[in-house]
Scaffold this active site. Structure first.
Site, PDB file in Angstrom:
ATOM      1  CB  CYS A 183       1.793   1.083  -4.334  1.00 58.68           C
ATOM      2  SG  CYS A 183       2.022   2.117  -2.890  1.00 58.68           S
ATOM      3  CB  THR A 184      -3.119   1.793  -3.509  1.00 58.04           C
ATOM      4  OG1 THR A 184      -3.232   0.602  -4.294  1.00 58.04           O
ATOM      5  CG2 THR A 184      -4.496   2.424  -3.345  1.00 58.04           C
ATOM      6  N   GLY A 185      -1.485   3.985  -2.225  1.00 56.32           N
ATOM      7  CA  GLY A 185      -1.404   5.172  -1.380  1.00 56.32           C
ATOM      8  C   GLY A 185      -0.004   5.672  -1.122  1.00 56.32           C
ATOM      9  CB  CYS A 200       2.238  -0.558   2.222  1.00 53.79           C
ATOM     10  SG  CYS A 200       1.082  -0.135   3.538  1.00 53.79           S
ATOM     11  NE  ARG A 201       0.650  -2.506  -2.606  1.00 52.91           N
ATOM     12  CZ  ARG A 201      -0.452  -2.637  -3.321  1.00 52.91           C
ATOM     13  NH1 ARG A 201      -0.639  -3.745  -4.035  1.00 52.91           N
ATOM     14  NH2 ARG A 201      -1.371  -1.697  -3.345  1.00 52.91           N
ATOM     15  CG  ASP A 214      25.987   3.586 -20.418  1.00 51.50           C
ATOM     16  OD1 ASP A 214      24.747   3.575 -20.240  1.00 51.50           O
ATOM     17  OD2 ASP A 214      26.760   4.294 -19.751  1.00 51.50           O
TER      18      ASP A 214
END
Length: 187
Positions: free
Chosen positions: A8-10, A13-14, A124
């Site tokens: 994600c961006t930083g 969070c996500r 598998d």
């Protein structure tokens, strides 16, 4: 071994929330799940609203610290999932992820087939999952299916309810992807 990376961006969070959810969903299958962010902000904690939202889903992000994409190598990852188009692009260009194994989370959830193993699928479970990812990539190329707006909102700086909505959406998407990839009801 099968490795999934969320980008994600930083990485505050996500992606850490998604990694925790996917790790829980696939723990019995031996899947390794990690996360990173495209911004160069190492060692940053998740915002308190994200930590509080995650707690509602029995996920502890209290000790999480961000890892920049520049510090990971995605070339060997079996699957790389972003939340916005720019995450997917950065994972490929900056992280070395294979384009045919890198998707937006919403996009992959919609490209994987519903129920059951395809004809001639590997026995598998990891090879079967790799085959489904390859088929999803072929479907993506054939249909140019991506629709702008199919992104998971970044809740950074927003009130708690936005973090909870993000967490709910991510949990639902992770469960769907895990069930489709590993051909069994999960959680």
């Amino acid at each position: 071994m099968f490795t999934i990376y969320f980008v994600c961006t930083g990485n505050r969070c996500r992606s850490p929330f998604a990694a925790a959810i996917m790790a829980r969903l696939t723990a019995a299958r031996g899947v390794t799940v990690r996360s990173a962010g495209v911004l160069e902000i190492p060692g940053e904690a998740s915002p308190s609203a994200t930590v509080a939202a995650a707690e509602r889903f029995d996920v502890d992000l209290g000790g999480h610290v961000s890892v920049p994409l520049s510090r990971v190598n995605l070339s060997d990852a079996d699957l790389v999932l972003g939340f916005e188009r720019r995450h997917v692009a950065a994972a490929v260009v900056e992280g070395g992820a294979a384009p045919d194994r890198t998707f937006n989370l919403i996009e992959l959830a919609s490209l994987l087939p519903e129920g059951g193993s395809p004809e001639g699928a590997a026995t598998d479970p990891f090879e079967r999952a790799r085959g489904l990812i390859a088929a999803a990539h072929r479907r993506r190329v054939q249909t140019a299916r991506f629709v702008p707006g199919e992104e998971v909102l970044d809740p950074i700086g927003l009130p708690l309810n936005a973090h909870v909505e993000m967490a709910e959406q991510v949990q639902d998407l992770c469960k769907l992807v895990a069930e489709k990839l590993f051909d069994a009801p999960i959680g």
